[in-house]
Structures are given as C-alpha cells and as structure tokens.
Design a protein around this motif. Structure first.
Motif, short mmCIF file in Angstrom:
data_model
loop_
_atom_site.label_atom_id
_atom_site.label_comp_id
_atom_site.label_asym_id
_atom_site.label_seq_id
_atom_site.Cartn_x
_atom_site.Cartn_y
_atom_site.Cartn_z
N GLU A 125 2.55 -16.91 5.04
CA GLU A 125 2.71 -15.96 3.94
C GLU A 125 1.60 -14.92 4.00
OE1 GLU A 125 2.59 -16.66 -0.72
OE2 GLU A 125 4.39 -17.49 0.23
N HIS A 126 1.98 -13.65 3.97
CA HIS A 126 1.04 -12.54 4.10
C HIS A 126 1.40 -11.44 3.12
CE1 HIS A 126 -0.43 -14.38 7.80
NE2 HIS A 126 0.84 -14.59 8.09
N VAL A 127 0.47 -10.52 2.89
CA VAL A 127 0.69 -9.39 2.00
C VAL A 127 0.62 -8.09 2.80
CG1 VAL A 127 -0.24 -8.11 0.02
CG2 VAL A 127 -0.24 -10.59 0.00
N LEU A 128 1.61 -7.23 2.61
CA LEU A 128 1.58 -5.89 3.18
C LEU A 128 1.28 -4.93 2.04
CD1 LEU A 128 4.74 -5.89 5.48
CD2 LEU A 128 2.37 -6.30 6.11
N VAL A 129 0.28 -4.07 2.23
CA VAL A 129 -0.10 -3.11 1.21
C VAL A 129 0.44 -1.75 1.63
CG1 VAL A 129 -2.01 -2.02 -0.02
CG2 VAL A 129 -2.15 -4.42 0.64
N SER A 130 1.14 -1.11 0.73
CA SER A 130 1.78 0.16 1.01
C SER A 130 1.62 1.08 -0.18
CB SER A 130 3.26 -0.07 1.32
OG SER A 130 3.91 1.15 1.53
N PHE A 144 -2.32 16.38 0.98
CA PHE A 144 -1.77 16.07 -0.34
C PHE A 144 -0.72 14.98 -0.27
CE2 PHE A 144 1.28 16.89 -3.78
CZ PHE A 144 0.43 16.64 -4.85
N GLN A 145 0.13 15.00 0.77
CA GLN A 145 1.20 14.00 0.85
C GLN A 145 0.66 12.61 1.20
OE1 GLN A 145 1.12 16.79 2.75
NE2 GLN A 145 1.59 16.36 4.85
N ASP A 146 -0.61 12.50 1.63
CA ASP A 146 -1.19 11.20 1.92
C ASP A 146 -1.78 10.52 0.69
OD1 ASP A 146 -0.57 11.48 4.59
OD2 ASP A 146 -2.50 12.40 5.09
N VAL A 147 -1.96 11.26 -0.39
CA VAL A 147 -2.53 10.71 -1.61
C VAL A 147 -1.49 9.81 -2.26
CG1 VAL A 147 -3.53 11.27 -3.84
CG2 VAL A 147 -3.97 12.74 -1.88
N SER A 148 -1.91 8.63 -2.70
CA SER A 148 -0.93 7.65 -3.16
C SER A 148 -1.26 7.11 -4.55
CB SER A 148 -0.90 6.48 -2.17
OG SER A 148 -0.08 5.47 -2.66
N PRO A 149 -0.52 7.55 -5.58
CA PRO A 149 -0.72 6.93 -6.89
C PRO A 149 -0.01 5.59 -7.01
CG PRO A 149 0.90 8.64 -7.09
CD PRO A 149 0.41 8.66 -5.66
N TRP A 150 0.99 5.33 -6.15
CA TRP A 150 1.72 4.07 -6.17
C TRP A 150 1.20 3.19 -5.05
CZ3 TRP A 150 4.58 3.91 -10.37
CH2 TRP A 150 5.15 5.07 -10.86
N THR A 151 0.64 2.07 -5.40
CA THR A 151 0.23 1.10 -4.39
C THR A 151 1.05 -0.15 -4.61
OG1 THR A 151 -1.99 2.00 -4.30
CG2 THR A 151 -1.70 -0.21 -3.44
N SER A 152 1.72 -0.58 -3.55
CA SER A 152 2.59 -1.74 -3.64
C SER A 152 2.08 -2.83 -2.71
CB SER A 152 4.02 -1.38 -3.23
OG SER A 152 4.52 -0.38 -4.06
N GLU A 153 2.02 -4.03 -3.23
CA GLU A 153 1.70 -5.20 -2.42
C GLU A 153 2.98 -6.00 -2.28
OE1 GLU A 153 -1.54 -7.30 -4.19
OE2 GLU A 153 -2.93 -5.64 -3.91
#
Length: 174
Positions: A78-83, A33-42
């Motif tokens: 320049e790169h994007v980190l997805v979290s 459950f704690q791995d489920v992510s409604p917030w995705t940030s780039e």
C-alpha cells in the motif's frame, strides 16, 4: 566569530534578467502559473500483485492526455501517490489493463485504488463513489505503456508486443 558569521552568511546574487534572488534557496522563478496547485490529492494505491504496477499520472489534470504523463512504479503493498492540479480537484491516471485495453482513472483526495491480477492483465477497482474509471479507446490504450503481470509472463504475453501501428510511409513521386 567573524569567520563563522561570514561563512554562514546568506549569499545573494542577481540573475541575468536583473532580478535579485537568494543563491541558497529556491525562489520560485522556475514555476509557471499552470504549475501552481491549490488542489493537492493523496491517492492510496494498494498493489496486490507480485510485480510493480505502472501508473501514469497526467501532467495537466484540467486537460489530461496519455501522451503527457509522469510515470509511477508502485511496488507491491500500500502506497500513496501525491498529485495536484490548478483547476481540477481530482487526479487523473492512466493504467494499462490488458493487451489492447487501458483505463482512465479520476480520483479525488484520499481515494483508494486496488490493483490486482487479471487473467490477461490487471484489474483496477475502487469502493469510492467519487472515483471514475473509464475505458480508453483502443488507439489510445495501446499507446499507454504497461507493466507485465506474472500470469501474463507465464503465458508469454507482454504489453510491448502490442504497439501502435505507425502510419504508412508516403510514397512520393513526380
């Protein structure tokens, strides 16, 4: 035709737990459950140095800690980190900036971070008002690994030279 249908037919299996799942796809049973992510940030990271930058992402953004992290080596450019996180819409990163200093960076979706050389380490900057850049305590800062910069190497300075001191061994006796 029968051979092709039989060959491409989806295989179905039973797990030891008795649950029915498809062998060819991911079922999601490995997720907690704690791995489920409604917030995705780039997060957009611009590395102005000649060497890769080491950025540590907190595994749990609602309880960030520099001890439980995911390593990202950001090459020059320049790169994007997805979290993502369940309870916290901002991504938390740890970056070693000097021999005894490190920063905790909290960044929302589409935030921009700029990493550049400093005289004895590296510098983290952001023009976004929502980005929080805070100094870590010295004890925590020296636990964060870092990637040496060219100015540091020219001075023969290395992050690995400053390590946390181990607690003194207890001397037992009767």
């Amino acid at each position: 035709f029968f051979f092709a249908w039989r060959f491409f037919r989806r295989r179905e299996t039973y797990h030891a737990s008795g649950s029915f799942c498809a062998a060819m796809g991911i079922t999601g049973s490995h997720l907690r459950f704690q791995d489920v992510s409604p917030w995705t940030s780039e997060i957009i990271v611009k590395n102005l140095m000649q060497t890769p930058a080491l950025i540590l992402e907190a595994k749990h953004h609602h309880r960030p800690s520099p001890e439980k992290v995911i390593e990202h080596r950001v090459l020059p450019g320049e790169h994007v980190l997805v979290s993502g996180g369940l309870q916290e819409p901002r991504a938390t990163f740890y970056i070693r900036t000097g021999q005894t200093t490190a920063k905790e960076v909290k960044a929302p979706h589409l935030a921009r971070l700029v990493i550049s050389n400093d005289s004895h380490g590296l510098r983290i900057e952001s023009q976004d008002e929502e980005v929080s850049i805070v100094d870590l305590e010295k004890d925590l800062a020296i636990m964060v690994p870092g990637s040496d910069t060219v100015p540091m190497m020219l001075r023969n300075e290395h992050f690995k030279d400053v390590r946390p001191q181990s607690p003194p061994a207890a001397l037992g006796g009767a």
